[in-house]
Structure formats: C-alpha cells, structure tokens
Design an enzyme around this catalytic site. Structure first.
Site, PDB file in Angstrom:
ATOM      1  N   CYS A 109       7.144 -10.612 -26.392  1.00 49.66           N
ATOM      2  CA  CYS A 109       7.098 -11.193 -24.988  1.00 49.66           C
ATOM      3  C   CYS A 109       8.300 -12.320 -24.860  1.00 49.66           C
ATOM      4  CB  CYS A 109       6.117 -11.847 -24.588  1.00 49.66           C
ATOM      5  SG  CYS A 109       6.013 -12.594 -22.733  1.00 49.66           S
ATOM      6  N   LYS A 133       3.926  -4.792 -31.745  1.00 49.82           N
ATOM      7  CA  LYS A 133       5.024  -4.427 -30.922  1.00 49.82           C
ATOM      8  C   LYS A 133       6.036  -5.508 -31.081  1.00 49.82           C
ATOM      9  CE  LYS A 133       5.753  -2.672 -26.320  1.00 49.82           C
ATOM     10  NZ  LYS A 133       6.527  -4.106 -25.520  1.00 49.82           N
ATOM     11  N   HIS A 135      10.536  -2.037 -29.238  1.00 53.85           N
ATOM     12  CA  HIS A 135      11.422  -2.119 -27.933  1.00 53.85           C
ATOM     13  C   HIS A 135      12.824  -2.529 -28.786  1.00 53.85           C
ATOM     14  CE1 HIS A 135      12.112  -4.332 -23.842  1.00 53.85           C
ATOM     15  NE2 HIS A 135      13.146  -3.349 -24.109  1.00 53.85           N
ATOM     16  N   GLY A 187      11.899   1.822 -24.799  1.00 57.14           N
ATOM     17  CA  GLY A 187      12.991   1.303 -24.084  1.00 57.14           C
ATOM     18  C   GLY A 187      14.133   2.158 -23.402  1.00 57.14           C
ATOM     19  N   GLU A 188      14.209   1.948 -22.018  1.00 56.08           N
ATOM     20  CA  GLU A 188      15.234   2.797 -21.176  1.00 56.08           C
ATOM     21  C   GLU A 188      14.816   4.205 -21.155  1.00 56.08           C
ATOM     22  OE1 GLU A 188      17.404   1.398 -19.061  1.00 56.08           O
ATOM     23  OE2 GLU A 188      16.533  -0.340 -19.639  1.00 56.08           O
ATOM     24  N   ARG A 196       8.827   0.888 -17.491  1.00 58.78           N
ATOM     25  CA  ARG A 196       9.199   1.112 -16.425  1.00 58.78           C
ATOM     26  C   ARG A 196       9.356   2.430 -15.708  1.00 58.78           C
ATOM     27  NH1 ARG A 196      13.995  -2.397 -17.372  1.00 58.78           N
ATOM     28  NH2 ARG A 196      13.556  -1.262 -19.356  1.00 58.78           N
TER      29      ARG A 196
HETATM   30  C1  LIG Z   1       6.895  -6.897 -15.886  1.00 57.09           C
HETATM   31  C2  LIG Z   1       6.768  -6.527 -17.642  1.00 57.09           C
HETATM   32  C3  LIG Z   1       5.573  -7.001 -18.059  1.00 57.09           C
HETATM   33  C4  LIG Z   1       5.701  -6.527 -19.469  1.00 57.09           C
HETATM   34  N1  LIG Z   1       4.382  -7.044 -20.339  1.00 57.09           N
HETATM   35  C5  LIG Z   1       4.298  -6.850 -21.406  1.00 57.09           C
HETATM   36  C6  LIG Z   1       3.075  -7.068 -22.340  1.00 57.09           C
HETATM   37  O1  LIG Z   1       2.066  -7.792 -21.467  1.00 57.09           O
HETATM   38  N2  LIG Z   1       3.040  -6.697 -23.437  1.00 57.09           N
HETATM   39  C7  LIG Z   1       3.999  -6.202 -24.177  1.00 57.09           C
HETATM   40  O2  LIG Z   1       4.095  -6.065 -25.481  1.00 57.09           O
HETATM   41  N3  LIG Z   1       5.087  -5.820 -23.392  1.00 57.09           N
HETATM   42  C8  LIG Z   1       5.418  -6.096 -22.151  1.00 57.09           C
HETATM   43  N4  LIG Z   1       6.215  -5.682 -21.552  1.00 57.09           N
HETATM   44  C9  LIG Z   1       7.521  -4.854 -22.320  1.00 57.09           C
HETATM   45  C10 LIG Z   1       7.150  -3.380 -22.162  1.00 57.09           C
HETATM   46  O3  LIG Z   1       5.947  -2.968 -22.683  1.00 57.09           O
HETATM   47  C11 LIG Z   1       8.347  -2.462 -22.645  1.00 57.09           C
HETATM   48  O4  LIG Z   1       8.410  -2.685 -24.026  1.00 57.09           O
HETATM   49  C12 LIG Z   1       9.740  -2.744 -21.843  1.00 57.09           C
HETATM   50  O5  LIG Z   1       9.463  -2.819 -20.435  1.00 57.09           O
HETATM   51  C13 LIG Z   1      10.791  -1.777 -22.323  1.00 57.09           C
HETATM   52  O6  LIG Z   1      10.354  -0.418 -21.981  1.00 57.09           O
HETATM   53  P1  LIG Z   1      10.754   0.313 -20.857  1.00 57.09           P
HETATM   54  O7  LIG Z   1      12.427   0.365 -20.826  1.00 57.09           O
HETATM   55  O8  LIG Z   1      10.265   1.528 -20.974  1.00 57.09           O
HETATM   56  O9  LIG Z   1      10.153  -0.381 -19.515  1.00 57.09           O
HETATM   57  C14 LIG Z   1       6.738  -5.997 -20.216  1.00 57.09           C
HETATM   58  C15 LIG Z   1       7.650  -5.533 -19.363  1.00 57.09           C
HETATM   59  C16 LIG Z   1       7.666  -5.963 -18.151  1.00 57.09           C
HETATM   60  C17 LIG Z   1       9.032  -5.243 -17.393  1.00 57.09           C
END
Ligand SMILES: Cc1cc2nc3c(=O)[nH]c(=O)nc-3n(C[C@H](O)[C@H](O)[C@H](O)COP(=O)(O)O)c2cc1C
EC number: 1.3.1.-
Length: 319
Positions: free
Chosen positions: A98, A139, A168, A200-201, A224
């Site tokens: 985080c 994570k 990530h 990621g991405e 996302r």
């Molecule tokens: C709004 C938001 C909230 C998130 N909250 C958490 C969370 O509670 N715990 C966590 O491990 N990662 C959290 N993440 C990270 C995501 O789990 C993920 O690692 C990150 O978005 C990258 O993946 P993506 O590119 O597929 O979005 C959060 C990301 C976003 C954008």
C-alpha cells in the site's frame, strides 16, 4: 493458468467481488486490506470487510476469497490473523504494497519493503500462528523508493514460509504509472520455490500474453483492467483455450452496474446510501470509460446527481 481479482480498497468490495466473480474466469479474490494496530479486532470487523466468511469464504458464485491484513508489527498481525481465521477466514494475505501516506506513516504497507527483515518477521509470525491448512500469502511491490531490495523482500516472504507471493511490478514511488516492470517478476519467480502471481498493467488479453511471456508465470492478478473491462478474465481464459470470444456489450455492463447500485444500498444504510452508492458508480464509470465510450456519456449524465430516482432513470435510459 489462474486469474485473481486484485484487492482494491474503496473499490472492490463484497458486491464487486460478487458481480465480477459471477461473470466467470476468476479463480480467487482478495478483500480490501484490514488495518491492524495493537488491538484485537472483533469479528464484526472481519465480517464487514469479508461477508464471505459466513459462506465458507466463497463469493455467491463459489470463488474463494482471501482476507487481507495490513500491519507493521509481527505479534498483532499474527494475533489478528488467528482471530480472522477463528471468524471464518480460510486464507490470509499480507499487504506490503500500500502506497498511501497515512498507511505508511503508521508503519504499514509499502514502507515495510525498506526492511526485508520486518517483512520476514511478519510473514513468519503469521505462518507460525496459523494451522498449516490455512494458506498464508503476501503481496509486495518492487520496493519503496527504488527496486534495489526487490529480491531480498521476495526471499524474505519465501523463507518465512509463505505459500504464495503476488508481485505488483512497480515501486511505491512509481505509484500506478505505467509501465509495470514485469521482468523483475521473472527473476523473482526463478529465485523462489513457491507460486508467484504476476500483477500490474494487464488491461487486455494481449497485455496478458505479453506478461505471461515476460514473467513465465501461470498465475496473474487483475485490478483496474477488470474494472475497465469486467469480462477480462473470461476473455483471457477464452483466448488461452483458443476459443472465439464475443466481448461483453455495454448494455450488459450497464445492467451489472445497475445491480451494483441496488445491491450496495442496504450496505451503506439509508442515510448514506444515495451519496456513497452514487459515488461508487461514478468511480466505476471512470474505469469503464477506458473500454466503453458509452460509460463517458453515462458519467456526464449522472456526475452531479445524488438522488436515487435520477440514477434509476439514467440506468433505464442507458440500458
Ligand atoms: C484504488 C486502489 C485501491 C487498492 N487497494 C489495495 C488493497 O487494499 N490491497 C492491496 O494489496 N492492493 C491494493 N491496490 C493495488 C492493486 O491490488 C494492484 O496491485 C494494482 O492496482 C496494480 O494492478 P493493476 O495494474 O491490474 O490495477 C489498490 C489499487 C488501487 C488502484
């Protein structure tokens, strides 16, 4: 090959996990992080973040859900992991990624990546506190300011006895800016003898293929991308199986959004429902705009609205 829905605080709640897992293609979900300080959390806190614990930790469509904890001290995290399991959790995930200032200031999340020894101590304490049958995962990001200790952190998680690691592929400093550095994940995967989930991405089946080629992983986490394209997991699975796939049309996405709006209302209570449910819809529409131009039009229509009747009318019109 397995696909997981990423934990996203303030976004991926129980209802979103329910709706997205019902679409198919997902092998697991993780709750939003539950913050651990010194105190012992009551069962109702675990239940609030993870109502699935009353249903054997499965979403209504049967997808397993892990409970995620975030904290900087081994003993309280381990104690609360035990409490989560006593409350019904069947798997515990630990958040070392985080980037939020408030969270990092209070000694949790990505700031711990500056001290792999702490990461090791937390994971080991949780692993030792729980029965072997309860998987413990972590994570991580690649680091805090830079990626110089990415391997130390991955090895810390592994050597502490974790069962699985999600990476990530960005540092805290990188925030959420593209690109994700998938090549680091490949090096981590080669260095640890436990399953590694690449994250990621990944926004499309094509991104997935590239990520798979670079990382060599067979487990992936979608965040996302899955909000922008709710059937992304299904589309990826179809591609891997060599099947034809018709993407989910906007009309169905909109119906799903409408269900989300209605499902969320009891959760927020009558006083807050119109504000918070509306905000969550606006938030999801922001992600959907990336894939569906209609989402932008819909957003324009409701962006200043709060009244449920106005939302209902907009949903009827859009569907
Ligand atoms: C709004 C938001 C909230 C998130 N909250 C958490 C969370 O509670 N715990 C966590 O491990 N990662 C959290 N993440 C990270 C995501 O789990 C993920 O690692 C990150 O978005 C990258 O993946 P993506 O590119 O597929 O979005 C959060 C990301 C976003 C954008």
């Amino acid at each position: 090959m397995q696909l997981f829905l990423a934990p996203m605080e303030g976004v991926v709640d129980y209802q979103v996990r329910d709706l997205l897992s019902a679409l198919g293609g997902l092998d697991g979900c993780v709750t939003e992080f539950i913050r651990v300080t010194d105190s012992s959390l009551p069962r109702r806190v675990f239940l609030r973040y993870a109502p699935e614990i009353e249903q054997h930790c499965l979403t209504p469509s049967g997808t397993p859900v892990k409970v995620q904890l975030l904290g900087g001290q081994p003993e309280p995290v381990a104690r609360n992991a035990q409490r989560a399991v006593a409350a019904g959790a069947t798997a515990i995930d630990l958040n070392f990624g985080c980037p939020a200032k408030t969270v990092n200031k209070s000694d949790g999340g990505a700031c711990l990546l500056r001290e792999p020894e702490r990461v090791h101590a937390i994971v080991a304490a949780v692993r030792n506190a729980l029965p072997d049958a309860v998987p413990v995962s972590a994570k991580i990001r690649l680091g805090f300011d830079d990626a110089s200790r990415y391997l130390d952190n991955a090895l810390a998680v592994y050597e502490a006895g974790a069962n699985e690691l999600t990476v990530h592929a960005r540092t805290k400093r990188d925030g959420y800016r593209p690109p994700a550095y998938w090549d680091y994940i490949a090096r981590i995967r080669e260095a640890v003898a436990m399953p590694v989930i690449a994250n990621g991405e990944i926004w499309s089946p094509e991104d997935f293929e590239r990520c798979r080629a670079v990382t060599g992983c067979d487990r992936f986490m979608l965040g996302r991308g899955l909000l922008a394209r709710p059937d992304l997991a299904r589309a990826i699975k179809a591609q891997v199986a060599g099947e034809e796939y018709t993407p989910m049309p906007w009309r169905e996405v909109c119906q799903m959004l409408h269900r989300y709006y209605r499902m969320s209302q009891p959760h927020w209570g009558t006083k807050n429902a119109s504000k918070y449910c509306g905000n969550r819809i606006k938030q999801w529409l922001m992600y959907l705009q990336r894939q569906y131009p209609e989402a932008a039009t819909f957003f324009e229509q409701i962006k200043r609205e709060r009244e449920p009747a106005r939302f209902e009318a907009a949903f009827r019109q859009a569907a």
